[in-house]
Enzyme design. Structure first.
Site, mmCIF file in Angstrom:
data_model
loop_
_atom_site.group_PDB
_atom_site.id
_atom_site.type_symbol
_atom_site.label_atom_id
_atom_site.label_comp_id
_atom_site.label_asym_id
_atom_site.label_seq_id
_atom_site.Cartn_x
_atom_site.Cartn_y
_atom_site.Cartn_z
ATOM 1 N N HIS A 52 -6.511 9.419 -0.236
ATOM 2 C CA HIS A 52 -7.211 9.354 1.055
ATOM 3 C C HIS A 52 -6.414 9.907 2.241
ATOM 4 C CE1 HIS A 52 -5.244 5.385 0.463
ATOM 5 N NE2 HIS A 52 -4.856 5.591 1.699
ATOM 6 N N ASP A 63 1.550 -1.255 4.472
ATOM 7 C CA ASP A 63 2.023 0.011 3.919
ATOM 8 C C ASP A 63 3.483 -0.105 3.475
ATOM 9 O OD1 ASP A 63 -0.430 0.830 4.733
ATOM 10 O OD2 ASP A 63 0.273 2.348 6.158
ATOM 11 N N ASP A 74 0.917 5.124 -0.145
ATOM 12 C CA ASP A 74 0.186 6.391 -0.077
ATOM 13 C C ASP A 74 0.925 7.458 -0.876
ATOM 14 O OD1 ASP A 74 -1.945 5.723 1.773
ATOM 15 O OD2 ASP A 74 -0.362 5.487 3.276
ATOM 16 N N HIS A 115 0.840 -1.191 0.000
ATOM 17 C CA HIS A 115 0.000 0.000 0.000
ATOM 18 C C HIS A 115 0.875 1.240 0.000
ATOM 19 C CE1 HIS A 115 -3.468 2.489 0.678
ATOM 20 N NE2 HIS A 115 -2.881 3.046 1.715
ATOM 21 N N ASP A 156 -7.773 1.180 2.065
ATOM 22 C CA ASP A 156 -7.516 2.195 3.098
ATOM 23 C C ASP A 156 -8.463 3.389 3.168
ATOM 24 O OD1 ASP A 156 -6.052 2.904 5.331
ATOM 25 O OD2 ASP A 156 -4.552 4.042 4.228
#
Ligand SMILES: [Zn+2]
Length: 1076
Positions: free
Chosen positions: A572, A429, A180, A178, A292
Site C-alpha cells: 500500500h 509502525d 511497510d 506494522h 493501513d
C-alpha cells in the site's frame, strides 16, 4: 425455451463475476532435474499426472453438476491439451487440421450473432444482498464534521457501572508491528535497520513469558528473515506458532493496496505468501489484518474468504462511516459481495472505530488517555505523547488508578460493539525493534492485566491475544451454534473514497506515479503469459520424454522472483505511488528486471514449443533462438535474408485476431502465413518527431487460444503491405513534413475548426440502428487549493473545478489512413493524444483505442485530466470496477467535495442511460469521476510541490513521460433504469475487449541462423474457452502435485435454475461486428 438474447444477457452479466480457472501443474524436483530423469519412465509418469488431473476434474464435475456444460468444456480443453501434447509430432498443432481456420482461407469460425447479443445486463437476475448497503449509507449521511469531544470524529460514550456484572468484559490486547515493505526506506533498508531486529527480539521475548503474544502479516519480510536464521531459531519460531503465541495474519506477501491492485496481482501475492507459509511453517492463516490500506475493497474480502480465511479486520474507512457504524453498532459485520444472493461470500469483518491503528487511537475513544498506555512513550524515550500527558510506569502504588483509567476506555470502546468482547491493538509502525520496548510494553501491561483479573469486582478479564483469539471469543459470543449473544449484521459495498479528517479525501493516490501503475500492469501481463507458456512447455517436455537442456530450474527461479516483485509492488505504499523517490526507484528497478526476465522465460518456452524436432533443441543463452520483438526503435527487422519468421504467442484463452506491429527497415514488405497465404498488412510511419518518420509494419495475425502462430515476413517489390496515407493539419503556422515512402497531404485551407476535442471522433455511430452519439475528448488542469493543506501523493485537494487545457501553440494533427488501422494523433505541449480504429473483424474492431503520452514535468502543482463528454444521460450515476473483478455503482454527490467524488478505476468505468452505455476500458489504474451527467474523466498525471502530511515527507516531482492506454466502447442497451441498483455488470464485449487491451499478442523474431530449422505452430486447446470463462493463470508449483480448478461460479449456479447453456453459446468465439 429462453430467447437467445436473454441467454447472452445473463452470460454478459455472469462473466465479470469471473469464472476463475486456475490449473496448477506439477513441477517436482524429479521432473525439473532432467539430466537425472529416466526417459523411459517419463510417459508413465506423465500419464499418471494427467489422470490425476482428469480425476480431479471429474470429481469437480460431480460436485458442480449444475454447471455441467461449462465444466466439461474446460475438461475437453484440458484433455485436448494432453492430446496435442501427445501428438506433438509433425502433425501436432497443425492449424489447418484443427477446428481453427486458417486466416482468410475460410471464413472465421464466427457464428452469426444477433445484433441484440451486444446488449448486456438488460435484466436483473439477482437481488442485491440483504442488510446494510454502503450506497444507501452514503445517501443517508450528511457528511458534516462536528466536534465530538475527546473522540473528535465521534460522540460521547456512556455506560452503567453494572453492565458487566452478569457477563464480564473480555479484553484481548493484540500486539502488532506494522512493517511497510518499502515507504520512507526501501524494503532492504527497513529489513536491515528495523524488521530483522523486531523478529529477532520476538523470538526471545515471547519465550520469556507464555502469556505474551504477537501477530505478523508481511511474508515478504518474514521469509527474508527466515532465510537468514539458523535451524534452532526456526524451531523456536515454529514452537511459538504451535503454542498460539505467534499468529500469522492474512499471510500475503504484503498488506496490499485495495484500490489500484488488479485481482490477478492480489491473488499472486496472497498465493506466494500462503505457499511460503505452507512449505515452511505449515500454517494456514485464519484472519486478515489490514490496518493501513487507504480504503477497502470487497474484492479483497472475497479473495480472503476463498483463501480459507474466516475473519478479517479493516481500519482506514471514512470517518463519517465509522461514526455511523459505531452509532449503529455495525462495526462488526458479515461482509457480503453485492452480487451474492445468499451468504456464500460472507466473511466476518471487524472495522476499527477510531482515527488510527496507533496506541492512542485503539484503547478507547480518548487519545489523551490511551497515549498514556503506550509505554514506548515513557519519559526519556524518543517518542512522547502529543497530548502532553506522558505514560507512567506501572507500580504497586499507581496500578489501581491506572487500571481504572484504562478500564474506562475499554468499557467505552466495547459500547460500540454488540458483544462483551473487546479487541485492543497494541502497536504502530515498526514497533518492538528493541528489547527494552518489549519489556516496557509487555511488563507494564501484564501488571495491569494481573490487577484487573485479580479483582472480580471489576468484572473484566484482560489478556494478550492474537487477533484470532479475539475472533474466536467473538464467535463464541455471537455466532457459534448455541450462542446467547446478539446477532451480527450483513454489509455490502465498498469503503472508498477514504477520508481521515475534514475534506482530506485520499483520491490523489488513485493516480500518483502513473508511470509505475502502468508498469505494474505490463509486468502482470508478462507474468501471466510467462506462467502459462512455461507450464505448457513443462507438460510438453515431460510428454516428449526427450533428454534436453531446457532451463526449467533457472526459469522457475525467474518466475518466482517476478511473482515476488509483483507481489511486493502491491504493497500500500508501492502501487499507490506514496513512497519516497528512492523507494519508487527501487520498486521500478525490480519491476523492470522482472519484465526482462519474463521475456526470457517466454522466448525460452516458445523455442521449445515451436521446434518440430525436439531433439534439435539446445539452450544457448548467448545465442538467442527467438528474440522478443519490441516496438522500440532500436529493434527492427532487417531483410538481409529473403524471409524472416515471426512466432506470435497468444496468451489469451480466446482464438484471436489482432494487429501485430513490428519495426522494419524497408517499406517494401509482405507478410504470409506459414502456409504461404498473404496476410493484410500496412506499412506506416513511426514518427520520431511529430513530422519526421521511419517505418513500421502492422499486420493482422490470427493465433489460436494460448497458442503460437507463425508468420513470414519477406521483401516485396510490389504487392506487399499497403502504405498508409497521411494528412496533416495545423490551425496556424508553417508545417513541413519530412518523410520518405508515404503520401502526405497538407491542406492549404487549415481553417477547419480544430480544437482539443477531435472533430474526427465527434460522432460515434451505433451501426445497427443508425443513431449517432456525440463524444468529445478534452484535457483540463486541476490546480491545488490555496489553503494550508494542499494536494500531495495521497490527497487530492483541488482549487475548484478543472480549467480547460489551452495550448500555447496550435497542435499538429496527423491523420493516418490505412487498410489495417487508421488513427488521429494530436500533439500538444503536454500530451500526445492518439485515437485509433482497427480495421479488424471481431473484438478489436469494436472499440476506439486511445493512447495518451503525457509529460507534465515542466509544471508545478498541477494535475492533468482527460475528460470525455457524451450525450449519454447518465445523471449523477456512473460505474467503476473494483480491482478488475467486479463493478461498483457510484453516485456523484453535491454534498461531498469534488475530490470525494473520485474513485479508483482499475480496469473500466462506464456511463449509461436506458438506451446506451459508454465504457472506458483502461490498461492502468487511475482515478476517475463523473462530475456532470454524460461526463467521464480520468486523472492522467499529477505533479505536486509539497508533502500532504501523511508521513511521506515530500511532494511528487519525479514525473516521467507516461503512456497510458484505453479503449472506448459504445453499446446499445434496452433497459429502463429503475431504482438505483447495487448491481451492474460489464458486457461480454467489454470484458473480452478489456482482456485484449491488457494482454496483447507477443511477437518473437526467429534468429536468422535458426531460419533453417523447421518450426510448427502450436494450438494447445481444441477451441477457445467460452468467452465468459477467464483463465486467470496456469501456475506451476514446485514441490507437490497440486491441481486446483478454482471456479467462481456463484452466478452459474444461480443461473442454472433459469436456463442451460446452449451449444450455440459455448461455441461463441466473441467475434462479431454488430455493435458499434
Ligand atoms: Zn503501511
Amino acid at each position: 425455451m429462453i430467447r437467445l438474447n436473454r441467454q447472452v444477457t445473463v452470460f454478459g452479466s455472469a462473466i465479470f463475476c469471473v469464472v476463475v480457472f486456475s490449473l496448477y501443474l506439477m513441477l517436482d524436483h524429479l521432473q525439473l532435474d532432467h539430466t537425472k530423469s529416466p526417459n523411459n519412465g517419463g510417459d508413465r509418469l506423465q500419464n499418471g499426472q494427467l489422470s490425476i488431473l482428469q480425476g480431479k476434474i471429474d470429481r469437480l464435475e460431480r460436485l458442480l453438476a449444475e454447471n455441467n456444460e461449462i465444466i466439461s468444456n474446460i475438461r475437453d480443453s484440458v484433455i485436448n491439451l494432453k492430446e496435442s501434447v501427445k501428438d506433438g509430432g509433425p502433425d501436432g498443432g497443425n492449424m489447418s487440421q484443427g477446428p481453427y481456420p486458417e486466416l482468410l482461407a475460410s471464413p472465421p469460425l464466427v457464428l452469426p450473432i444477433d445484433s441484440q447479443d451486444c446488449q448486456f445486463a438488460a435484466r436483473e437476475f439477482s437481488k442485491p444482498a440483504d442488510g446494510v448497503q454502503l450506497l444507501d449509507v452514503y445517501d443517508l449521511l450528511t457528511f458534516d464534521n462536528p466536534d465530538g469531544g475527546v473522540w473528535k470524529q465521534g460522540f460521547d460514550i456512556t455506560y452503567q457501572e453494572n453492565e458487566w456484572d452478569s457477563e464480564p468484559l473480555q479484553v484481548f490486547v493484540v500486539p502488532h508491528s506494522h512493517n511497510d515493505p518499502g515507504w520512507l526506506k526501501t524494503f532492504d533498508d527497513y529489513y536491515r535497520d528495523q524488521t530483522q531486529h523486531i523478529l529477532n527480539n520476538m523470538v526471545v521475548k515471547l519465550h520469556e513469558n507464555s502469556r505474551w503474544k504477537m501477530i505478523w502479516s508481511e511474508i515478504s519480510y518474514f521469509s527474508k528473515w527466515w532465510d537468514n536464521i539458523d535451524d534452532q531459531k526456526r524451531d523456536a519460531v515454529k514452537s511459538l506458532v504451535e503454542r498460539g503465541q505467534l499468529e500469522i495474519t492474512t499471510g500475503g506477501w504484503v498488506m496490499p493496496d485495495e484500490a489500484n491492485s488488479h485481482y490477478f496481482a492480489l491473488i499472486d501475492q496472497l498465493l506466494e505468501g500462503h505457499q511460503w507459509l505452507e512449505r515452511n511453517l505449515g500454517v494456514k492463516p485464519q484472519t486478515g489484518w489490514a490496518v493501513d490500506p487507504f480504503g477497502h475493497s470487497p474484492t479483497n474480502a472475497y479473495l480472503l474468504k476463498q483463501a480459507g480465511l474466516a475473519n478479517m479486520l479493516i481500519q482506514r474507512v471514512h470517518y463519517s462511516i465509522k461514526k455511523h457504524f459505531s452509532s449503529q453498532k455495525t462495526l462488526e459485520f458479515f461482509w457480503r459481495q453485492n452480487w451474492d444472493p445468499a451468504s456464500s461470500t460472507d466473511i466476518l469483518c471487524h472495522m476499527m472505530p477510531f482515527y488510527s491503528y496507533d496506541v492512542p487511537h485503539t484503547c478507547g475513544p480518548d487519545p489523551k488517555i490511551c497515549c498514556q498506555f503506550d509505554f514506548k512513550r515513557l519519559p526519556g524515550g524518543r517518542v512522547s505523547c502529543p497530548w502532553r500527558v506522558p505514560p507512567q510506569p506501572i507500580t504497586d502504588g499507581n496500578v489501581q488508578q491506572r487500571v481504572q483509567m484504562l478500564l474506562d476506555q475499554y468499557r467505552k470502546k466495547s459500547k460500540l460493539f454488540r458483544t462483551k468482547v473487546v479487541m485492543v491493538p497494541l502497536g504502530d509502525d515498526f514497533r518492538y525493534t528493541e528489547a527494552l520496548e518489549w519489556d516496557q510494553q509487555f511488563q507494564n501491561y501484564q501488571k495491569l492485566f494481573d490487577y484487573m483479573n485479580s479483582h472480580p469486582e471489576l468484572h473484566v478479564k484482560a489478556q494478550f491475544g492474537t487477533i484470532t483469539d479475539y475472533f474466536n471469543a467473538l464467535r463464541k459470543s455471537a455466532i457459534d451454534p448455541g450462542h446467547t449473544g446478539p446477532s451480527l449484521p450483513v454489509v455490502s459495498g465498498d469503503f472508498f473514497t477514504y477520508a481521515d479528517r475534514d475534506d482530506h479525501y485520499w483520491s490523489g493516490y488513485f493516480t500518483s506515479r502513473p508511470f509505475y501503475k502502468r508498469m505494474d500492469r505490463v509486468l502482470e501481463s508478462h507474468l501471466r503469459a510467462a506462467e502459462i507458456i512455461y507450464s505448457l512447455t513443462l507438460a510438453n517436455i515431460r510428454r516428449s520424454g526427450k533428454r534436453n537442456d531446457f532451463p526449467a530450474v533457472e526459469n522457475y527461479r525467474l518466475l518466482t522472483e517476478a511473482r515476488r516483485n509483483l507481489g511486493l509492488f502491491q504493497h500500500h505504499d508501492a502501487i499507490t505511488g506514496t513512497g519516497k523517490d528512492l523507494v519508487v526507484i527501487d520498486y521500478g528497478t525490480r519491476l523492470f528486471h522482472s519484465i526482462l526476465n519474463l521475456k526470457q522465460v517466454i522466448v525460452n518456452s516458445a523455442h521449445w514449443l515451436v521446434l518440430k524436432d525436439k531433439s534439435a533443441y539446445s539452450h544457448n543463452p548467448s545465442k538467442a533462438f527467438l528474440q522478443m520483438v519490441s516496438k522500440k526503435k532500436h529493434w527492427r527487422f532487417n531483410f538481409s535474408v529473403e524471409t524472416r519468421s515471426v512466432v506470435i504467442y497468444n496468451p489469451t484463452e480466446q482464438d484471436r485476431t489482432s494487429v501485430v506491429t513490428v519495426y522494419v527497415n524497408t517499406p517494401h514488405v509482405r507478410v504470409v502465413t506459414d502456409h504461404g497465404h498473404p496476410v493484410p498488412a500496412q506499412v506506416s510511419a513511426v514518427w520520431d518527431e511529430p513530422t519526421t518518420a521511419s517505418t513500421e509494419l502492422s499486420f493482422i495475425a490470427q493465433v489460436p487460444a494460448l497458442g503460437l502462430g507463425m508468420y513470414q515476413l519477406g521483401k516485396a517489390a510490389s504487392g506487399g503491405a499497403e502504405t498508409a496515407e497521411y494528412v496533416f493539419f495545423r490551425k496556424s503556422g508553417e508545417l513541413s513534413v519530412n518523410v520518405k515512402h508515404f503520401t502526405v497531404n497538407i491542406p492549404q485551407d487549415a481553417s477547419t475548426p480544430l480544437s482539443i476535442h477531435n472533430p474526427h471522433l465527434q460522432r460515434l455511430k451505433l451501426k445497427e440502428d443508425g443513431s449517432e452519439h456525440q463524444i468529445k475528448v478534452e484535457f483540463a488542469w486541476y490546480g491545488t487549493t490555496s489553503n494550508r493543506d494542499k494536494s500531495g501523493a495521497y490527497l487530492f485537494l483541488p482549487d475548484g473545478e478543472a480549467k480547460m487545457y489551452s495550448p500555447a501553440q496550435p497542435p499538429v494533427i496527423r491523420v493516418t489512413k490505412g487498410s489495417v488501422f487508421s488513427e488521429i494523433t494530436t500533439t500538444f505541449d503536454h500530451v500526445t493524444h492518439t485515437l485509433r480504429l482497427y480495421n479488424v473483424q471481431g473484438v478489436e474492431g469494436q472499440a476506439v483505442e486511445i493512447c495518451n503520452s503525457v509529460d507534465i514535468r515542466g509544471e508545478f502543482n498541477r494535475e492533468i485530466t482527460m475528460r470525455l463528454t457524451s450525450d449519454v444521460d447518465s445523471k449523477d450515476r456512473f460505474f467503476t470496477d473494483l480491482n478488475g473483478f467486479q463493478i461498483q455503482p457510484r453516485r456523484t454527490m453535491a454534498k461531498l467535495p469534488l475530490q470525494a467524488n473520485f474513485y479508483p478505476m482499475t480496469s473500466m468505468a462506464y456511463l449509461q442511460d436506458p438506451g446506451t452505455r459508454l465504457t472506458l476500458l483502461t490498461a492502468q489504474s487511475l482515478g476517475s469521476a463523473s462530475l456532470k451527467s454524460g461526463q467521464l474523466e480520468v486523472i492522467m498525471d499529477r505533479r505536486l510541490n509539497q508533502d500532504d502530511n501523511r508521513g511521506m515527507g515530500q511532494g511528487v516531482l519525479d514525473n516521467k513521460v507516461t503512456a497510458s492506454s484505453f479503449r472506448l466502447l459504445l453499446e446499445k442497451r434496452a433497459k429502463t433504469d429503475g431504482k438505483p441498483s447495487a448491481l451492474s455488470y460489464p458486457s461480454l464485449l467489454s470484458h473480452v475487449s478489456s482482456l485484449y487491451l491488457n494482454h496483447p499478442l507477443i511477437p518473437m523474431a526467429v534468429s536468422t541462423e535458426a531460419e533453417s530449422l523447421s518450426l510448427s505452430p502450436l494450438s494447445p486447446l481444441a477451441s477457445s474457452l467460452p468467452c465468459d470463462v477467464h483463465l486467470v493463470n496456469l501456475r506451476t508449483i514446485q514441490s507437490k502435485v497440486k491441481i486446483f480448478v478454482f471456479l467462481h461460479n456463484t452466478f452459474f449456479s444461480f443461473l442454472s435454475v433459469e436456463h442451460k447453456f446452449s451449444k450455440v453459446m459455448t461455441a461463441l468465439l466473441c467475434s462479431h461486428s454488430h455493435c458499434l
